[in-house]
Design a protein around this motif. Structure first.
Motif, PDB file in Angstrom:
ATOM      1  N   ALA A 217       0.835  -1.206   0.000  1.00 32.05           N
ATOM      2  CA  ALA A 217       0.000   0.000   0.000  1.00 32.05           C
ATOM      3  C   ALA A 217       0.872   1.259   0.000  1.00 32.05           C
ATOM      4  CB  ALA A 217      -0.923  -0.012   1.216  1.00 32.05           C
ATOM      5  N   ARG A 218       1.907   1.264   0.845  1.00 38.00           N
ATOM      6  CA  ARG A 218       2.800   2.431   0.891  1.00 38.00           C
ATOM      7  C   ARG A 218       3.540   2.607  -0.435  1.00 38.00           C
ATOM      8  NH1 ARG A 218       4.132   4.572   5.962  1.00 38.00           N
ATOM      9  NH2 ARG A 218       3.196   3.453   7.715  1.00 38.00           N
ATOM     10  N   LEU A 219       3.920   1.473  -1.041  1.00 37.28           N
ATOM     11  CA  LEU A 219       4.637   1.536  -2.316  1.00 37.28           C
ATOM     12  C   LEU A 219       3.743   2.116  -3.411  1.00 37.28           C
ATOM     13  CD1 LEU A 219       7.225   0.751  -3.894  1.00 37.28           C
ATOM     14  CD2 LEU A 219       6.062  -1.392  -4.431  1.00 37.28           C
ATOM     15  N   MET A 220       2.477   1.714  -3.416  1.00 37.37           N
ATOM     16  CA  MET A 220       1.543   2.258  -4.405  1.00 37.37           C
ATOM     17  C   MET A 220       1.409   3.781  -4.219  1.00 37.37           C
ATOM     18  SD  MET A 220      -0.308  -0.196  -6.268  1.00 37.37           S
ATOM     19  CE  MET A 220      -0.292  -1.970  -6.382  1.00 37.37           C
ATOM     20  N   ALA A 221       1.346   4.217  -2.969  1.00 39.57           N
ATOM     21  CA  ALA A 221       1.254   5.667  -2.699  1.00 39.57           C
ATOM     22  C   ALA A 221       2.517   6.375  -3.187  1.00 39.57           C
ATOM     23  CB  ALA A 221       1.035   5.903  -1.208  1.00 39.57           C
ATOM     24  N   THR A 222       3.684   5.757  -2.927  1.00 41.09           N
ATOM     25  CA  THR A 222       4.954   6.326  -3.395  1.00 41.09           C
ATOM     26  C   THR A 222       4.947   6.460  -4.916  1.00 41.09           C
ATOM     27  OG1 THR A 222       6.145   5.341  -1.553  1.00 41.09           O
ATOM     28  CG2 THR A 222       7.447   5.933  -3.485  1.00 41.09           C
ATOM     29  N   CYS A 223       4.505   5.410  -5.610  1.00 37.49           N
ATOM     30  CA  CYS A 223       4.471   5.440  -7.073  1.00 37.49           C
ATOM     31  C   CYS A 223       3.542   6.556  -7.556  1.00 37.49           C
ATOM     32  CB  CYS A 223       4.023   4.084  -7.632  1.00 37.49           C
ATOM     33  SG  CYS A 223       5.306   2.830  -7.484  1.00 37.49           S
ATOM     34  N   ARG A 235       0.943 -15.253  -8.183  1.00 33.51           N
ATOM     35  CA  ARG A 235      -0.428 -15.588  -7.790  1.00 33.51           C
ATOM     36  C   ARG A 235      -0.754 -15.163  -6.361  1.00 33.51           C
ATOM     37  NH1 ARG A 235      -2.651 -20.055  -5.501  1.00 33.51           N
ATOM     38  NH2 ARG A 235      -0.554 -20.871  -5.337  1.00 33.51           N
ATOM     39  N   SER A 236       0.135 -15.485  -5.402  1.00 35.19           N
ATOM     40  CA  SER A 236      -0.192 -15.188  -4.006  1.00 35.19           C
ATOM     41  C   SER A 236      -0.270 -13.680  -3.770  1.00 35.19           C
ATOM     42  CB  SER A 236       0.832 -15.827  -3.065  1.00 35.19           C
ATOM     43  OG  SER A 236       2.132 -15.438  -3.421  1.00 35.19           O
ATOM     44  N   LEU A 237       0.603 -12.921  -4.463  1.00 35.66           N
ATOM     45  CA  LEU A 237       0.563 -11.457  -4.342  1.00 35.66           C
ATOM     46  C   LEU A 237      -0.760 -10.904  -4.848  1.00 35.66           C
ATOM     47  CD1 LEU A 237       3.889  -9.879  -5.616  1.00 35.66           C
ATOM     48  CD2 LEU A 237       2.523  -9.033  -3.728  1.00 35.66           C
ATOM     49  N   VAL A 238      -1.155 -11.352  -6.018  1.00 38.44           N
ATOM     50  CA  VAL A 238      -2.377 -10.828  -6.637  1.00 38.44           C
ATOM     51  C   VAL A 238      -3.598 -11.210  -5.803  1.00 38.44           C
ATOM     52  CG1 VAL A 238      -3.852 -10.966  -8.686  1.00 38.44           C
ATOM     53  CG2 VAL A 238      -1.358 -10.804  -8.940  1.00 38.44           C
ATOM     54  N   GLU A 239      -3.622 -12.468  -5.324  1.00 42.03           N
ATOM     55  CA  GLU A 239      -4.756 -12.895  -4.483  1.00 42.03           C
ATOM     56  C   GLU A 239      -4.839 -12.090  -3.202  1.00 42.03           C
ATOM     57  OE1 GLU A 239      -4.904 -17.603  -5.771  1.00 42.03           O
ATOM     58  OE2 GLU A 239      -4.448 -17.076  -3.687  1.00 42.03           O
ATOM     59  N   THR A 240      -3.693 -11.891  -2.549  1.00 41.98           N
ATOM     60  CA  THR A 240      -3.695 -11.138  -1.291  1.00 41.98           C
ATOM     61  C   THR A 240      -4.116  -9.691  -1.540  1.00 41.98           C
ATOM     62  OG1 THR A 240      -1.884 -12.521  -0.544  1.00 41.98           O
ATOM     63  CG2 THR A 240      -2.329 -10.541   0.740  1.00 41.98           C
ATOM     64  N   ALA A 241      -3.586  -9.093  -2.618  1.00 40.09           N
ATOM     65  CA  ALA A 241      -3.917  -7.695  -2.904  1.00 40.09           C
ATOM     66  C   ALA A 241      -5.400  -7.553  -3.224  1.00 40.09           C
ATOM     67  CB  ALA A 241      -3.058  -7.187  -4.058  1.00 40.09           C
ATOM     68  N   ASP A 242      -5.963  -8.503  -3.957  1.00 43.46           N
ATOM     69  CA  ASP A 242      -7.398  -8.448  -4.253  1.00 43.46           C
ATOM     70  C   ASP A 242      -8.221  -8.525  -2.967  1.00 43.46           C
ATOM     71  OD1 ASP A 242      -7.061  -8.126  -6.941  1.00 43.46           O
ATOM     72  OD2 ASP A 242      -7.301 -10.259  -7.448  1.00 43.46           O
ATOM     73  N   ALA A 243      -7.830  -9.460  -2.079  1.00 43.02           N
ATOM     74  CA  ALA A 243      -8.549  -9.587  -0.799  1.00 43.02           C
ATOM     75  C   ALA A 243      -8.409  -8.298   0.001  1.00 43.02           C
ATOM     76  CB  ALA A 243      -8.011 -10.777  -0.008  1.00 43.02           C
ATOM     77  N   ALA A 244      -7.199  -7.740   0.037  1.00 43.22           N
ATOM     78  CA  ALA A 244      -6.970  -6.517   0.814  1.00 43.22           C
ATOM     79  C   ALA A 244      -7.777  -5.354   0.244  1.00 43.22           C
ATOM     80  CB  ALA A 244      -5.472  -6.180   0.815  1.00 43.22           C
ATOM     81  N   ARG A 245      -7.914  -5.307  -1.076  1.00 48.96           N
ATOM     82  CA  ARG A 245      -8.688  -4.232  -1.694  1.00 48.96           C
ATOM     83  C   ARG A 245     -10.173  -4.376  -1.338  1.00 48.96           C
ATOM     84  NH1 ARG A 245      -7.463  -1.824  -7.632  1.00 48.96           N
ATOM     85  NH2 ARG A 245      -7.850  -3.936  -8.340  1.00 48.96           N
ATOM     86  N   ARG A 246     -10.679  -5.623  -1.387  1.00 48.55           N
ATOM     87  CA  ARG A 246     -12.080  -5.853  -0.994  1.00 48.55           C
ATOM     88  C   ARG A 246     -12.336  -5.438   0.446  1.00 48.55           C
ATOM     89  NH1 ARG A 246     -11.323 -10.746  -3.547  1.00 48.55           N
ATOM     90  NH2 ARG A 246     -11.208 -11.946  -1.600  1.00 48.55           N
ATOM     91  N   LEU A 247     -11.338  -5.645   1.313  1.00 49.24           N
ATOM     92  CA  LEU A 247     -11.520  -5.347   2.732  1.00 49.24           C
ATOM     93  C   LEU A 247     -11.162  -3.897   3.067  1.00 49.24           C
ATOM     94  CD1 LEU A 247      -9.981  -8.656   4.117  1.00 49.24           C
ATOM     95  CD2 LEU A 247     -12.403  -8.033   4.092  1.00 49.24           C
ATOM     96  N   GLY A 248     -10.816  -3.115   2.052  1.00 50.26           N
ATOM     97  CA  GLY A 248     -10.502  -1.701   2.279  1.00 50.26           C
ATOM     98  C   GLY A 248      -9.116  -1.463   2.856  1.00 50.26           C
ATOM     99  N   LEU A 249      -8.218  -2.462   2.783  1.00 50.21           N
ATOM    100  CA  LEU A 249      -6.870  -2.297   3.337  1.00 50.21           C
ATOM    101  C   LEU A 249      -5.881  -1.793   2.289  1.00 50.21           C
ATOM    102  CD1 LEU A 249      -6.789  -5.703   5.271  1.00 50.21           C
ATOM    103  CD2 LEU A 249      -6.963  -3.426   6.304  1.00 50.21           C
ATOM    104  N   LEU A 250      -6.299  -1.763   1.040  1.00 51.99           N
ATOM    105  CA  LEU A 250      -5.403  -1.342  -0.047  1.00 51.99           C
ATOM    106  C   LEU A 250      -6.219  -0.499  -1.023  1.00 51.99           C
ATOM    107  CD1 LEU A 250      -2.604  -1.709  -1.410  1.00 51.99           C
ATOM    108  CD2 LEU A 250      -3.504  -3.759  -2.508  1.00 51.99           C
ATOM    109  N   SER A 251      -5.890   0.798  -1.103  1.00 54.05           N
ATOM    110  CA  SER A 251      -6.613   1.645  -2.060  1.00 54.05           C
ATOM    111  C   SER A 251      -5.622   2.545  -2.779  1.00 54.05           C
ATOM    112  CB  SER A 251      -7.711   2.450  -1.374  1.00 54.05           C
ATOM    113  OG  SER A 251      -7.290   2.881  -0.110  1.00 54.05           O
ATOM    114  N   PRO A 252      -5.036   2.028  -3.865  1.00 52.04           N
ATOM    115  CA  PRO A 252      -3.977   2.768  -4.557  1.00 52.04           C
ATOM    116  C   PRO A 252      -4.531   4.037  -5.203  1.00 52.04           C
ATOM    117  CG  PRO A 252      -4.462   0.684  -5.679  1.00 52.04           C
ATOM    118  CD  PRO A 252      -5.350   0.744  -4.490  1.00 52.04           C
TER     119      PRO A 252
END
Ligand SMILES: [Zn+2]
Ligand SMILES: [Zn+2]
Length: 487
Positions: A217-223, A235-252
């Protein structure tokens, strides 16, 4: 209350603890252990959960979503089905693993980290902690007037420390480390200057742990700030990021997150040198979505887990041969586990009656016992997996031992020990196959075929085996068709 560690006392992995009361039991975590190079073919190890079936388990409590805590849940639930509690991201990560292991109907129940829960006569209080994955908690588990505190993995508490603890089971990962674990803020600054300092046409690949949502999340903000695009590969990165986005933990920031093939900054899996993960495939020039060119940069944002150093070095050498610049600056990583100072601070603030270190090898456990006694725990001792402890108010006593085996898992199934042993024998000394007077060998060096034929004619396959052993000092895998004992 009776407490039995099922894994993690003597290794990193297999973390699981059985807690038994009068009206049933709880199991805290059900983790796997990743394989070593000595066991080719093994995907991972899980504890033998046979004990759970007899213990009337009424619920599972998950501290956080790392595989060494949730990766063996499918095997635990098979032995003892029961509801599973965890915070939302923990459950998402556990659900992914369960489905991968063919277990689709688990009763997963979201845990509010700020609320108490009562299961089977236990009063359970989550203790939120800081770790390298969001939603990590420890638990205070009270039964009658006995109080057990399982810290879970952590680098500090997000709430005041619990009080009146009779037995504390504490994370020992950092018990030999003096340097502080570092912060995600500092990692974000280090990544920002590495990205800002790279030539604009160089692609930057960052290898990190898939579950470190905060870092991503911090890296996306930096970018966003640096006007770069970012993508995720693995695969594991994309799955985790998708789950985190659904749960509101990642909003680039808008426009930053793009498909990895056209991103300027690409986060990838495989920073531990895993041969099938993205970084190794990029190093081999075998990834279908991305090809690295001379001048591109790889940033290793994660230290090798002990045992993985050689695999990481192999991948880095392959990247260097492609003309890729590699940085493994320690500033690019922060640990999720406290060091000696944080460990001692927590013990001093909790001052448990008794402490048992978990989550590490024996050297760490021993160092943690000494730290605990120095920091104010009234008692502390090392335990083995399977040691049982009876806990009462201000009293902890040993209460027997039960052997806890580990199982090798391959393609989702338990592999019998005899197969692992046959594989090792073949790898070390080759294969001798005997059918009557017909002899075939594979991978046996330094034995005269005529002499071998003679030995088999006189004494059968065992005679052949003894000759190989005499000539090579090694015991080959023997396949004896004569006796149909070719297991
Ligand atoms: Zn962890
Ligand atoms: Zn862990």
């Amino acid at each position: 209350v009776r407490v039995t560690p099922l894994g993690g006392c003597g290794e990193f992995g297999l973390h699981s603890t059985l807690i038994e009361g009068a009206a049933g039991a709880l199991c805290v975590d059900a983790g796997l252990q990743f394989p070593d190079e000595l066991h080719p073919g093994v995907d991972f190890w899980v504890p033998d959960f046979g004990l759970l079936a007899h213990a009337r388990v009424q619920g599972y409590l998950l501290t956080h979503g790392h595989d060494d805590h949730v990766g063996a849940l499918a095997w635990a639930l098979t032995q003892a089905p029961a509801p599973v509690w965890g915070t939302p991201l923990t459950l998402e990560l556990a659900r992914g693993r369960l489905e991968e292991h063919g277990h689709r109907h688990a009763d997963l129940r979201p845990l509010d980290p700020n609320a108490r829960l009562v299961v089977a006569g236990f009063e359970i209080t989550p203790v939120p902690v800081f770790h390298s994955v969001p939603g990590a908690v420890g638990f205070v588990i009270a039964h009658g007037d006995a109080r057990v505190y399982v810290t879970g993995d952590h680098k500090g508490l997000a709430v005041p420390p619990p009080e009146n603890i009779d037995l504390m089971l504490a994370d020992s990962t950092g018990a030999l480390r003096e340097t502080p674990p570092g912060t995600e803020e500092a990692v974000a600054r280090a990544l920002e200057s590495a990205i800002a300092g790279a030539p604009p046409d160089a692609r930057i690949v960052i290898a990190t742990f898939a579950s470190n949502v905060e870092r991503i999340a911090r890296l996306m903000a930096t970018c966003g700030r640096l006007s770069r695009t970012a993508g995720l590969l693995g695969r594991s990165l994309v799955e985790t990021a998708d789950a985190a986005r659904r749960l509101g933990l990642l909003s680039p920031p808008p426009g930053v997150w793009v498909p990895a093939g056209r991103a300027q900054v690409v986060v990838v899996t495989g920073g531990q040198g895993e041969p099938a993960a993205v970084l190794a495939r990029l190093a081999a020039g075998e990834h279908s979505e991305l090809a690295l060119r001379p001048g591109d940069r790889v940033l290793l944002s994660g230290r090798p887990i002990p045992g993985n150093e050689r695999a990481v070095a192999r991948v880095c050498d392959a990247l260097a041969r492609r003309g890729v610049a590699i940085s493994d600056d320690p500033a690019l990583h922060a640990s999720g586990h406290g060091s000696r100072v944080e460990i001692a601070d927590l013990i001093a603030s909790v001052t448990p009656h008794h402490l048992i270190p978990v989550h590490a090898g024996a050297r760490h456990l021993r160092a943690h016992v000494e730290l605990a006694l120095a920091a104010g725990a009234r008692g502390a001792e090392m335990a083995r997996n399977g040691d049982r402890f009876r806990v009462e108010r201000a009293r902890v006593e040993r209460d027997g031992y039960v052997e806890v085996k580990v199982h090798a898992i391959e393609n989702g199934r338990i592999v019998p020990q005899s197969i692992l042993e046959a594989r090792q024998a073949a790898a070390r000394a080759g294969v001798l196959s005997v059918a009557g007077e017909q002899i075939a060998t594979r991978g046996i060096a330094g034995v005269d075929p005529e002499e071998l034929g003679e030995a088999v004619r006189k004494h059968g396959a065992q005679g052949g085996m003894r000759l190989v052993r005499k000539r090579t000092g090694r015991r080959p895998l023997v396949i004896d068709h004569t006796n149909h004992s070719d297991d």
